[in-house]
Design a protein around this motif. Structure first.
Motif, PDB file in Angstrom:
ATOM      1  N   PRO A   1       2.664  -6.357   6.962  1.00 10.35           N
ATOM      2  CA  PRO A   1       2.997  -5.804   6.069  1.00 10.35           C
ATOM      3  C   PRO A   1       3.445  -6.991   4.879  1.00 10.35           C
ATOM      4  O   PRO A   1       4.246  -6.136   3.979  1.00 10.35           O
ATOM      5  CB  PRO A   1       4.732  -5.573   6.660  1.00 10.35           C
ATOM      6  CG  PRO A   1       4.031  -5.105   9.054  1.00 10.35           C
ATOM      7  CD  PRO A   1       3.038  -6.477   8.534  1.00 10.35           C
ATOM      8  N   GLN A   2       4.058  -8.205   5.275  1.00  9.49           N
ATOM      9  CA  GLN A   2       4.596  -8.722   4.959  1.00  9.49           C
ATOM     10  C   GLN A   2       3.877  -9.275   3.021  1.00  9.49           C
ATOM     11  O   GLN A   2       3.560  -9.129   2.487  1.00  9.49           O
ATOM     12  CB  GLN A   2       4.664 -10.208   5.252  1.00  9.49           C
ATOM     13  CG  GLN A   2       6.023 -10.742   6.095  1.00  9.49           C
ATOM     14  CD  GLN A   2       5.817 -10.116   6.958  1.00  9.49           C
ATOM     15  OE1 GLN A   2       4.008 -10.087   7.422  1.00  9.49           O
ATOM     16  NE2 GLN A   2       6.153 -10.092   8.379  1.00  9.49           N
TER      17      GLN A   2
ATOM     18  N   ALA B   1       2.985  -5.468   1.272  1.00  4.93           N
ATOM     19  CA  ALA B   1       4.588  -5.938  -0.037  1.00  4.93           C
ATOM     20  C   ALA B   1       4.427  -6.786  -1.154  1.00  4.93           C
ATOM     21  O   ALA B   1       4.346  -6.956  -2.344  1.00  4.93           O
ATOM     22  CB  ALA B   1       5.303  -6.220   0.986  1.00  4.93           C
TER      23      ALA B   1
ATOM     24  N   LEU C   1       1.394  -5.109  -3.101  1.00  7.37           N
ATOM     25  CA  LEU C   1       1.900  -4.172  -3.695  1.00  7.37           C
ATOM     26  C   LEU C   1       2.652  -4.673  -4.591  1.00  7.37           C
ATOM     27  O   LEU C   1       2.818  -3.750  -6.159  1.00  7.37           O
ATOM     28  CB  LEU C   1       2.371  -2.783  -2.583  1.00  7.37           C
ATOM     29  CG  LEU C   1       1.567  -1.873  -2.229  1.00  7.37           C
ATOM     30  CD1 LEU C   1       2.901  -1.208  -1.181  1.00  7.37           C
ATOM     31  CD2 LEU C   1       1.316  -0.780  -2.393  1.00  7.37           C
ATOM     32  N   ARG C   2       3.820  -5.405  -4.795  1.00  3.10           N
ATOM     33  CA  ARG C   2       4.190  -5.910  -5.883  1.00  3.10           C
ATOM     34  C   ARG C   2       3.468  -6.023  -7.247  1.00  3.10           C
ATOM     35  O   ARG C   2       3.486  -6.720  -8.633  1.00  3.10           O
ATOM     36  CB  ARG C   2       5.550  -7.101  -5.386  1.00  3.10           C
ATOM     37  CG  ARG C   2       6.526  -6.759  -5.017  1.00  3.10           C
ATOM     38  CD  ARG C   2       7.861  -7.936  -5.191  1.00  3.10           C
ATOM     39  NE  ARG C   2       7.028  -8.556  -4.006  1.00  3.10           N
ATOM     40  CZ  ARG C   2       7.255  -8.955  -2.413  1.00  3.10           C
ATOM     41  NH1 ARG C   2       7.851  -8.428  -1.664  1.00  3.10           N
ATOM     42  NH2 ARG C   2       6.790 -10.275  -1.800  1.00  3.10           N
TER      43      ARG C   2
ATOM     44  N   ALA D   1       4.990   1.566  -2.229  1.00  2.00           N
ATOM     45  CA  ALA D   1       5.913   0.810  -2.063  1.00  2.00           C
ATOM     46  C   ALA D   1       6.995   1.620  -0.976  1.00  2.00           C
ATOM     47  O   ALA D   1       7.721   0.188  -0.494  1.00  2.00           O
ATOM     48  CB  ALA D   1       5.921  -0.008  -3.164  1.00  2.00           C
ATOM     49  N   ASP D   2       7.451   2.108  -1.340  1.00  2.00           N
ATOM     50  CA  ASP D   2       9.186   2.711  -0.769  1.00  2.00           C
ATOM     51  C   ASP D   2       8.982   2.788   0.096  1.00  2.00           C
ATOM     52  O   ASP D   2       9.329   2.880   1.687  1.00  2.00           O
ATOM     53  CB  ASP D   2       9.208   3.980  -1.775  1.00  2.00           C
ATOM     54  CG  ASP D   2      11.228   4.831  -1.170  1.00  2.00           C
ATOM     55  OD1 ASP D   2      11.660   3.563  -1.316  1.00  2.00           O
ATOM     56  OD2 ASP D   2      10.471   5.838  -0.843  1.00  2.00           O
TER      57      ASP D   2
ATOM     58  N   ILE E   1       6.575   1.720   2.857  1.00  2.00           N
ATOM     59  CA  ILE E   1       6.516   0.760   3.202  1.00  2.00           C
ATOM     60  C   ILE E   1       7.318  -0.267   3.492  1.00  2.00           C
ATOM     61  O   ILE E   1       7.601  -0.138   4.919  1.00  2.00           O
ATOM     62  CB  ILE E   1       5.602   0.014   2.909  1.00  2.00           C
ATOM     63  CG1 ILE E   1       3.763   0.346   3.092  1.00  2.00           C
ATOM     64  CG2 ILE E   1       5.034  -1.411   2.683  1.00  2.00           C
ATOM     65  CD1 ILE E   1       2.263  -0.523   1.542  1.00  2.00           C
ATOM     66  N   ALA E   2       7.996  -0.119   2.595  1.00  2.00           N
ATOM     67  CA  ALA E   2       9.334  -0.033   3.192  1.00  2.00           C
ATOM     68  C   ALA E   2      10.165  -0.048   3.613  1.00  2.00           C
ATOM     69  O   ALA E   2      11.537  -1.219   4.579  1.00  2.00           O
ATOM     70  CB  ALA E   2      10.443  -0.831   1.580  1.00  2.00           C
TER      71      ALA E   2
ATOM     72  N   LYS F   1       2.039   2.934   6.339  1.00  2.00           N
ATOM     73  CA  LYS F   1       1.550   0.851   6.408  1.00  2.00           C
ATOM     74  C   LYS F   1       0.179   1.108   6.246  1.00  2.00           C
ATOM     75  O   LYS F   1      -0.486   1.642   5.536  1.00  2.00           O
ATOM     76  CB  LYS F   1       0.646   0.706   8.011  1.00  2.00           C
ATOM     77  CG  LYS F   1       2.701   0.362   8.887  1.00  2.00           C
ATOM     78  CD  LYS F   1       2.348  -0.335   9.940  1.00  2.00           C
ATOM     79  CE  LYS F   1       3.314  -0.296  11.435  1.00  2.00           C
ATOM     80  NZ  LYS F   1       3.445  -0.990  12.529  1.00  2.00           N
TER      81      LYS F   1
END
Length: 595
Positions: free
Chosen positions: A83-84, A87, A90-91, A126-127, A129-130, A135
């Protein structure tokens, strides 16, 4: 020296579980590696890499490849992305897309619809996954095509690439990496190509279940099917549904369908193709649906209930030399009388009946000595006379209850020795002429006559012909407890006698609603479901563990469409027939040649 001895001992102890040992046991004899294909043993293989995917995928988007009519190995390698890491990626991706959007706006350019769509999708992903709703995974999709020759391999590869292109999947051959591609499609869990694409949970989930809509092809090294017959065409893949009931755990089958679903048409097709495969067929026909078919192919029809047609249930098969043969006939007569009376007689009447049967055989000079079995067997009226001669209340009551079948309105079927001995590759036992009260006993007598022929040990050998026993409208027999018991015993014993029992019924409740009906289903390796009634679909779905899609298919199936099931194998099919088969199955034997 001790070290060398230890190494030699360790090598000697290595078993097939080791990598090299396993390869020596299950691997091919040789592999020839070329830039565009591999020669594996006696066949050829080529691996394709899926390099391009559509922007959106629908449910079961892998089905066209899984249902491809040939030998194709589809391997999906899935590796989760932390996940890290997801994220952070995606950023960066959102930052690049947002930068492009702002640059276009500052320079007065029109918005790029592709960039706009990608930015919105990245923000939505992204939303999710957050929030933990999705995943990311790194996915590799590889296709290994197999063929027996190079020409067929080239043709198969072109066909597979066209099939993949039909669902917007771009494929490229694994040139100079065919060995790594082949090993990547083996069940080893090793991705030697590393051609991955990032997907989210929804995209991967829509590829499942990884199951083909066709029957599985033979495993590598296994010979292809040498028997079987055409059941129809698969409406999902246009593939051929070819099935060999005699190659399964048993040759029994059940056909369940509502009225008008085409079950009789399908069974007639199977009978015709079984005759062409040298199978001897006996049909219990309550509605004269198979009579014209039997006449057309040179079969024999026995019309129970017609004038002069009689069956003596006390006959001992002439070829049977077992010392218990007379006892077996006595036990069957107990079953028949229970069906005639509609219930099992009380214990006192059963005891009187058993004594009367033995007395009738003794008076006819038939003992447990096989040499006496060629004498004229006693009749049902002789058993009734023996009951009357006992001068007991139980025997007198039972004799009175049997009067309609010995001297009353229903005596014609039992009033005399057996008049017809069935013979031929196709024997049709018609019960259409019987009164409703005699329909179930007539079916039981027909099944008994068929089974006496199948169960005679004197003719059972390695060259015993295969026999198929077809019981149409089996609900007539299943609603009687003793008749259902007899049918369930046949289902259990048929396999050891190189015979198969095929049970056809439109009253699904009678078969599924009783323990004996469940026994018949459990002992049928081949199960055919055609169109079902809405009132019965819940019970059918529960017994056969149907999915929601399979239930909807059976509710909306057209005539002749259904499911073929055997264990974990399930395939939809639509029965097809040649022009001549169609004429025979519909009974239109006078159809002009130019029609």
């Amino acid at each position: 020296m001790p070290f060398l001895r230890w190494r030699q001992r360790a090598a000697a102890d290595a078993g097939p579980a080791d990598g090299a040992g396993l390869a020596a046991v299950v691997g091919p004899a040789a592999i020839e590696h070329t830039p565009r294909y591999l020669r594996v043993g006696d066949g050829y293989a080529a691996t394709l890499i899926v390099t391009g995917y559509p922007a959106e995928v629908g449910p079961a988007w892998l089905d066209p490849l899984l249902a491809w009519p040939g030998r194709l190995d589809v391997a999906v390698h899935i590796e989760p992305v932390a996940p890290q890491v997801a994220a952070a990626r995606l950023r960066r991706q959102r930052a690049r897309l947002e930068s492009n959007r702002r640059t276009d706006a500052d320079k007065g350019r029109l918005a790029d619809p592709v960039t706009e769509a990608a930015a919105d999708d990245a923000a939505d992903l992204a939303d999710r996954i957050a929030r933990g709703h999705s995943k990311l995974f790194r996915v590799g999709l590889y296709l290994c095509v197999h063929a027996p020759s190079l020409d067929e391999l080239d043709e198969s590869v072109a066909h597979v690439r066209a099939t993949a292109a039909s669902v917007l999947l771009d494929t490229q051959p694994a040139t100079w990496r065919q060995l790594q591609g082949w090993t990547s499609t083996l069940p080893l869990g090793v991705d030697g190509l590393g051609m991955r694409r990032v997907m989210d949970t929804d995209a991967i989930a829509s590829a499942f279940p990884l199951a083909s809509s066709d029957l599985p092809a033979p495993l590598p090294g296994e010979p292809g099917a040498t028997g079987g017959m055409l059941y129809g065409l698969n409406p999902d893949s246009n593939g051929v549904v070819w099935w060999d009931r005699w190659a399964q755990h048993n040759a029994n089958s059940v056909v369940l369908a509502r009225s008008g679903a085409g079950k009789s048409y399908f069974v007639k097709l199977e009978v015709l193709r079984s005759l062409a495969d040298s199978v001897q067929v006996a049909v219990v026909d309550p509605d004269n649906e198979y009579v014209r078919l039997a006449d057309a192919v040179g079969g024999v029809t026995i019309a129970l209930g017609a004038g002069g047609v009689r069956l003596n249930p006390l006959d001992i098969p002439p070829g049977d030399r077992r010392p218990q043969a007379r006892t077996y006939r006595a036990l069957f007569l107990h079953t028949l009388i229970a069906v005639l009376l509609g219930e099992q007689p009380p214990p006192s009447e059963r005891a009187a009946l058993d004594k009367a049967i033995n007395d009738a055989y003794d008076r006819a000079g038939i003992s447990n000595d096989p040499a006496t079995w060629r004498r004229q067997a006693p009749l049902l009226r002789d058993v009734t006379a023996a009951l009357t001669a006992q001068h007991t209340d139980a025997a007198g009551t039972l004799a009175a209850r049997l009067t309609p079948w010995t001297s009353g309105s229903f005596r014609d079927l039992f009033d005399g020795p057996t008049t017809t001995v069935p013979s031929g590759q196709l024997v049709c036992w018609s019960t259409r002429h019987l009164a409703d009260e005699l329909r179930a006993p007539g079916m039981l007598l027909a099944l008994d006559a068929i089974w006496r022929d199948v169960d005679t040990p004197a003719i059972r050998s390695a060259h015993t012909p295969r026999r198929l026993v077809v019981v149409d409208e089996a609900w007539t027999l299943l609603r009687d407890g003793e008749g259902a018991k007899f049918l369930s015993r046949l289902a259990k014993a048929a396999r050891k006698r190189r015979a198969g029992l095929s049970v056809i019924t439109q009253d699904v409740g009678d078969l599924l609603g009783s323990d004996l009906g469940q026994v018949v289903i459990a002992n049928a390796a081949t199960q055919i479901l055609l169109r079902q009634a809405p009132q019965a679909i819940d019970v059918v779905a529960d017994v056969f563990a149907l999915t929601g899609g399979e239930s909807r298919l059976l509710l909306a199936a057209r005539r002749g469409e259904g499911l073929l099931m055997s264990g974990t194998h399930r395939v939809g099919f639509h029965a097809v027939a040649s022009r001549q088969e169609h004429r025979l199955c519909i009974g239109d034997l006078e159809l002009p040649d130019d029609e």
